[in-house]
Design a protein around this motif. Structure first.
Motif, PDB file in Angstrom:
ATOM      1  N   PHE A  97       0.838   7.902   6.775  1.00 14.76           N
ATOM      2  CA  PHE A  97      -0.643   7.198   6.637  1.00 14.76           C
ATOM      3  C   PHE A  97      -1.905   7.426   6.050  1.00 14.76           C
ATOM      4  O   PHE A  97      -2.060   6.360   4.692  1.00 14.76           O
ATOM      5  N   VAL A  98      -2.522   8.567   5.614  1.00 15.16           N
ATOM      6  CA  VAL A  98      -4.030   8.883   4.873  1.00 15.16           C
ATOM      7  C   VAL A  98      -3.062   9.278   3.914  1.00 15.16           C
ATOM      8  O   VAL A  98      -3.596   8.723   2.971  1.00 15.16           O
ATOM      9  N   ALA A  99      -2.349   9.982   3.569  1.00 20.55           N
ATOM     10  CA  ALA A  99      -1.783  10.354   2.689  1.00 20.55           C
ATOM     11  C   ALA A  99      -0.782   9.016   2.390  1.00 20.55           C
ATOM     12  O   ALA A  99      -0.989   9.054   0.642  1.00 20.55           O
ATOM     13  N   GLY A 100      -0.156   8.286   1.923  1.00 21.24           N
ATOM     14  CA  GLY A 100       0.067   6.919   1.833  1.00 21.24           C
ATOM     15  C   GLY A 100      -0.922   5.795   1.184  1.00 21.24           C
ATOM     16  O   GLY A 100      -0.727   5.287   0.220  1.00 21.24           O
ATOM     17  N   LEU A 101      -2.013   6.314   1.227  1.00 23.65           N
ATOM     18  CA  LEU A 101      -3.780   5.280   1.156  1.00 23.65           C
ATOM     19  C   LEU A 101      -3.422   6.404  -0.283  1.00 23.65           C
ATOM     20  O   LEU A 101      -4.013   5.932  -0.901  1.00 23.65           O
ATOM     21  N   VAL A 102      -3.425   7.612  -0.107  1.00 18.79           N
ATOM     22  CA  VAL A 102      -4.044   8.521  -1.508  1.00 18.79           C
ATOM     23  C   VAL A 102      -3.510   8.101  -2.584  1.00 18.79           C
ATOM     24  O   VAL A 102      -3.382   7.914  -3.607  1.00 18.79           O
ATOM     25  N   ALA A 103      -2.159   8.231  -2.441  1.00 19.87           N
ATOM     26  CA  ALA A 103      -1.238   8.068  -3.045  1.00 19.87           C
ATOM     27  C   ALA A 103      -1.266   6.583  -3.404  1.00 19.87           C
ATOM     28  O   ALA A 103      -1.444   6.982  -4.666  1.00 19.87           O
ATOM     29  N   THR A 104      -0.932   5.855  -2.410  1.00 20.01           N
ATOM     30  CA  THR A 104      -0.999   4.191  -3.508  1.00 20.01           C
ATOM     31  C   THR A 104      -2.661   4.153  -4.650  1.00 20.01           C
ATOM     32  O   THR A 104      -2.469   3.597  -5.432  1.00 20.01           O
ATOM     33  N   SER A 105      -3.828   4.820  -4.675  1.00 20.54           N
ATOM     34  CA  SER A 105      -4.881   5.027  -4.924  1.00 20.54           C
ATOM     35  C   SER A 105      -4.672   4.977  -6.705  1.00 20.54           C
ATOM     36  O   SER A 105      -4.629   5.209  -7.532  1.00 20.54           O
ATOM     37  N   SER A 106      -3.287   5.980  -6.938  1.00 18.40           N
ATOM     38  CA  SER A 106      -2.749   6.758  -8.324  1.00 18.40           C
ATOM     39  C   SER A 106      -1.340   5.761  -8.544  1.00 18.40           C
ATOM     40  O   SER A 106      -1.563   7.128  -9.430  1.00 18.40           O
ATOM     41  N   VAL A 107      -0.890   5.232  -7.871  1.00 19.27           N
ATOM     42  CA  VAL A 107      -0.025   4.833  -8.722  1.00 19.27           C
ATOM     43  C   VAL A 107       0.565   4.544 -10.176  1.00 19.27           C
ATOM     44  O   VAL A 107      -0.951   4.011 -10.330  1.00 19.27           O
ATOM     45  N   SER A 108       1.034   4.202 -10.935  1.00 17.44           N
ATOM     46  CA  SER A 108       1.086   4.275 -12.573  1.00 17.44           C
ATOM     47  C   SER A 108       2.275   3.115 -12.518  1.00 17.44           C
ATOM     48  O   SER A 108       1.908   2.399 -13.741  1.00 17.44           O
ATOM     49  N   GLU A 109       3.338   2.723 -11.344  1.00 13.82           N
ATOM     50  CA  GLU A 109       4.021   1.893 -11.906  1.00 13.82           C
ATOM     51  C   GLU A 109       4.214   1.369 -10.252  1.00 13.82           C
ATOM     52  O   GLU A 109       3.829   1.701  -9.539  1.00 13.82           O
ATOM     53  N   LEU A 110       4.291  -0.226 -10.554  1.00  9.78           N
ATOM     54  CA  LEU A 110       3.723  -0.704  -9.106  1.00  9.78           C
ATOM     55  C   LEU A 110       5.726  -0.620  -8.053  1.00  9.78           C
ATOM     56  O   LEU A 110       4.824  -0.753  -6.976  1.00  9.78           O
ATOM     57  N   TRP A 111       6.320   0.099  -8.481  1.00  9.80           N
ATOM     58  CA  TRP A 111       7.299   0.056  -7.822  1.00  9.80           C
ATOM     59  C   TRP A 111       7.036   1.850  -6.949  1.00  9.80           C
ATOM     60  O   TRP A 111       7.571   1.890  -5.794  1.00  9.80           O
ATOM     61  N   HIS A 112       6.282   2.364  -7.980  1.00 12.73           N
ATOM     62  CA  HIS A 112       5.861   3.749  -6.596  1.00 12.73           C
ATOM     63  C   HIS A 112       4.788   3.129  -5.983  1.00 12.73           C
ATOM     64  O   HIS A 112       4.462   3.346  -4.506  1.00 12.73           O
ATOM     65  N   GLY A 113       4.243   1.493  -5.536  1.00 14.11           N
ATOM     66  CA  GLY A 113       3.615   1.738  -4.508  1.00 14.11           C
ATOM     67  C   GLY A 113       4.722   1.193  -3.793  1.00 14.11           C
ATOM     68  O   GLY A 113       4.204   1.017  -2.809  1.00 14.11           O
ATOM     69  N   TYR A 114       5.971  -0.239  -3.885  1.00 20.04           N
ATOM     70  CA  TYR A 114       6.724   0.029  -2.337  1.00 20.04           C
ATOM     71  C   TYR A 114       6.654   1.170  -2.095  1.00 20.04           C
ATOM     72  O   TYR A 114       7.151   1.190  -1.175  1.00 20.04           O
ATOM     73  N   VAL A 115       6.826   2.076  -2.711  1.00 20.27           N
ATOM     74  CA  VAL A 115       7.165   3.039  -2.179  1.00 20.27           C
ATOM     75  C   VAL A 115       6.658   4.305  -0.838  1.00 20.27           C
ATOM     76  O   VAL A 115       6.581   4.745  -0.109  1.00 20.27           O
ATOM     77  N   VAL A 116       5.077   4.452  -2.142  1.00 22.93           N
ATOM     78  CA  VAL A 116       3.958   5.378  -1.042  1.00 22.93           C
ATOM     79  C   VAL A 116       3.506   5.098  -0.087  1.00 22.93           C
ATOM     80  O   VAL A 116       2.913   4.794   1.094  1.00 22.93           O
ATOM     81  N   TYR A 117       3.247   3.146  -0.146  1.00 22.72           N
ATOM     82  CA  TYR A 117       2.297   2.369   0.171  1.00 22.72           C
ATOM     83  C   TYR A 117       3.034   1.653   1.275  1.00 22.72           C
ATOM     84  O   TYR A 117       2.841   2.392   3.031  1.00 22.72           O
ATOM     85  N   GLY A 118       4.869   1.780   1.282  1.00 20.53           N
ATOM     86  CA  GLY A 118       5.739   1.379   2.326  1.00 20.53           C
ATOM     87  C   GLY A 118       6.091   2.096   3.279  1.00 20.53           C
ATOM     88  O   GLY A 118       5.784   2.520   4.477  1.00 20.53           O
ATOM     89  N   VAL A 119       5.828   3.479   2.628  1.00 15.76           N
ATOM     90  CA  VAL A 119       6.888   3.753   3.163  1.00 15.76           C
ATOM     91  C   VAL A 119       5.315   5.513   3.744  1.00 15.76           C
ATOM     92  O   VAL A 119       5.480   5.284   5.730  1.00 15.76           O
ATOM     93  N   GLY A 120       4.692   5.174   3.200  1.00 10.52           N
ATOM     94  CA  GLY A 120       3.706   6.404   3.937  1.00 10.52           C
ATOM     95  C   GLY A 120       2.864   5.230   4.709  1.00 10.52           C
ATOM     96  O   GLY A 120       2.045   6.134   6.099  1.00 10.52           O
ATOM     97  N   CYS A 121       2.245   4.513   4.368  1.00 12.91           N
ATOM     98  CA  CYS A 121       1.381   3.286   5.416  1.00 12.91           C
ATOM     99  C   CYS A 121       2.383   2.918   6.695  1.00 12.91           C
ATOM    100  O   CYS A 121       1.313   2.686   7.794  1.00 12.91           O
ATOM    101  N   GLY A 122       3.016   2.285   6.279  1.00 19.44           N
ATOM    102  CA  GLY A 122       4.310   1.482   6.664  1.00 19.44           C
ATOM    103  C   GLY A 122       4.584   2.156   7.617  1.00 19.44           C
ATOM    104  O   GLY A 122       4.976   2.173   9.260  1.00 19.44           O
ATOM    105  N   PHE A 123       5.897   3.340   7.598  1.00 20.53           N
ATOM    106  CA  PHE A 123       6.103   4.399   8.917  1.00 20.53           C
ATOM    107  C   PHE A 123       5.111   4.787   9.187  1.00 20.53           C
ATOM    108  O   PHE A 123       5.128   5.499  10.587  1.00 20.53           O
ATOM    109  N   GLY A 124       4.661   5.862   8.191  1.00 24.31           N
ATOM    110  CA  GLY A 124       3.294   6.019   9.619  1.00 24.31           C
ATOM    111  C   GLY A 124       2.913   5.680  10.478  1.00 24.31           C
ATOM    112  O   GLY A 124       2.537   6.182  11.593  1.00 24.31           O
TER     113      GLY A 124
END
Length: 434
Positions: A97-124
């Protein structure tokens, strides 16, 4: 037919003890951090949509994926709870969950957010939220409804505190830095809760997998799962959309963000008030009443237009109904089906809740953009809520018979312990639960 929930064995003195209350507090803090952080997304959506040049409908896919995994991961984490206990799931899920938030703060493309926010925060978060509700429920017998109200108060507090905090950070620091600070808050919360949370002190003597198979074949189980899906569509959709919807009718960003805090505060009131009356009025009766508040709330929102006070009334009623339903479901589920395999049973309920949570935000924002106004999505959300009330209204007030038995004695509590010398029972009365 007498109830035949599997007997449980363990240390009866820990049930309803001071240690049990520490577990409930730890579960409430963890769930509050997770729910509160996820619900801040409504404050982020405008800034992210603007930076990435995407519409709010496209950006809302992030929260749709996250909430789907947030709740539906319970179908995996529930069985894992029986084998690993809650602390490993909290440690691994919290780290993701924490890693997903940190990764979301650095995304350069919206679809990257789908992955890191969705999988990191959601699955975590999904790895520990459902197991913590189940763990806290299994530590209590006489005070289970109140304890579940305490656990469910966490999401209300998290929403009330974190949403306006995130809005303020976005205004002063930008949305990327706001995500990083939410990660810091999340990491500290997980570390504190790892000290408080412990494995359940009781163990089912029957195999939980067979018990769960019996549960999923019952009418009551399907009423709860379908009802949970129809509950999540309008509730999670509204929590994601209320800030941009309010902004679209001319309400300032700060005032719009406070609407989510109102929902959070009202949900705390609903959780504590309704669970405190559970023994007297019946958890299942109160569960139905909580759900019935939703259609009323959406009628008020539909006619509110830009009247802020009327939208606040909507937020209050939504919050009370939402808080009461979530807290009471943690009491109703073990009453109907027992605590053997409760992690798996609640995991399946969370999975269905996750389906509705994914549909709700995407549908609300898509309808907003396609119709050019808020009336159509609000009206449809109210219609879905009404359908859910009709599904849940016939739910039985009595424990569900899961296997034949020739006993003529009154059903025992699902938390009864084995051997007989340490059995713990409470009076079996359908009036308490109806």
């Amino acid at each position: 037919m007498a109830l035949a929930h599997p007997p449980l064995t363990g240390d009866p003195e820990l049930i309803d003890s001071w240690r049990a209350w520490l577990v409930a507090i730890g579960a409430g803090l963890s769930c509050g951090m997770a729910f509160g952080t996820i619900y801040t997304f409504g404050a982020f959506i405008e800034s992210m949509a603007t930076e990435f040049g995407a519409g709010q409908g496209g950006t809302s896919v992030m929260i749709g994926i996250a909430t789907l995994l947030f709740f539906s991961t319970g179908i995996i984490s529930g069985p894992l709870l029986h084998h690993l206990g809650p602390r490993p799931l909290l440690a691994v899920g919290g780290a993701l969950f924490v890693a997903g938030l940190v990764a979301t703060s650095s995304v350069s493309e919206l679809w990257h957010g789908y992955v890191v926010y969705g999988v990191g925060c959601g699955f975590g978060a999904g790895l520990f939220v459902s197991p913590l509700f189940a763990t806290a429920a299994s530590w209590f017998l006489r005070h289970r409804a109140v304890s579940q109200g305490l656990v469910a108060t966490g999401p209300g507090l998290g929403t009330m505190v974190l949403v306006p905090l995130a809005q303020r950070m976005i205004e002063n620091l930008g949305w990327r830095e706001a995500f990083r600070w939410l990660a810091v808050i999340g990491a500290i919360t997980v570390l504190v809760c790892l000290v408080l949370v412990r494995r359940t002190p009781i163990v089912a003597t029957a195999h939980p997998r067979e018990h769960v198979r019996r549960v999923v074949r019952t009418k009551a189980f399907w009423q709860l799962t379908i009802g949970s899906t129809l509950f999540a569509v309008p509730v999670i959709g509204s929590l994601a959309a209320i800030i941009p919807f309010a902004s679209s009718v001319g309400i300032g960003a700060g005032a719009a963000a406070w609407l989510l805090s109102v929902v959070g505060a009202a949900s705390i009131f609903g959780r504590l008030l309704l669970t405190s009356f559970a023994r007297a009025l019946g958890s299942i009766r109160l569960l139905k009443i909580s759900f019935a508040m939703l259609p009323v709330a959406f009628v008020i929102w539909f006619f509110a237009s830009d009247r802020y006070a009327q939208i606040v009334v909507f937020a209050v009623i939504l919050g009370v109904g939402y808080g009461g339903f979530v807290a009471l479901q943690g009491d109703v589920t073990p009453h109907l089906f027992g605590v053997a395999g409760i992690g798996s049973v609640l995991g399946r309920l969370f999975f269905c809740y996750g389906i509705g949570s994914m549909i709700g935000p995407i549908a609300m924002f898509t309808l907003l953009e396609s119709s050019g106004g808020t009336l159509l999505p609000i009206a449809l959300a109210g219609g879905v809520a009404l359908a859910g009330v009709l599904v849940i209204w016939g739910l039985t007030p009595d424990p569900v018979p899961l296997e034949p038995t020739t006993s003529t004695r009154a059903p025992r509590s699902p938390l009864q312990l084995s051997p007989p010398s340490v059995w713990m029972t409470v009076p079996a009365s359908s009036d308490r639960w109806s």
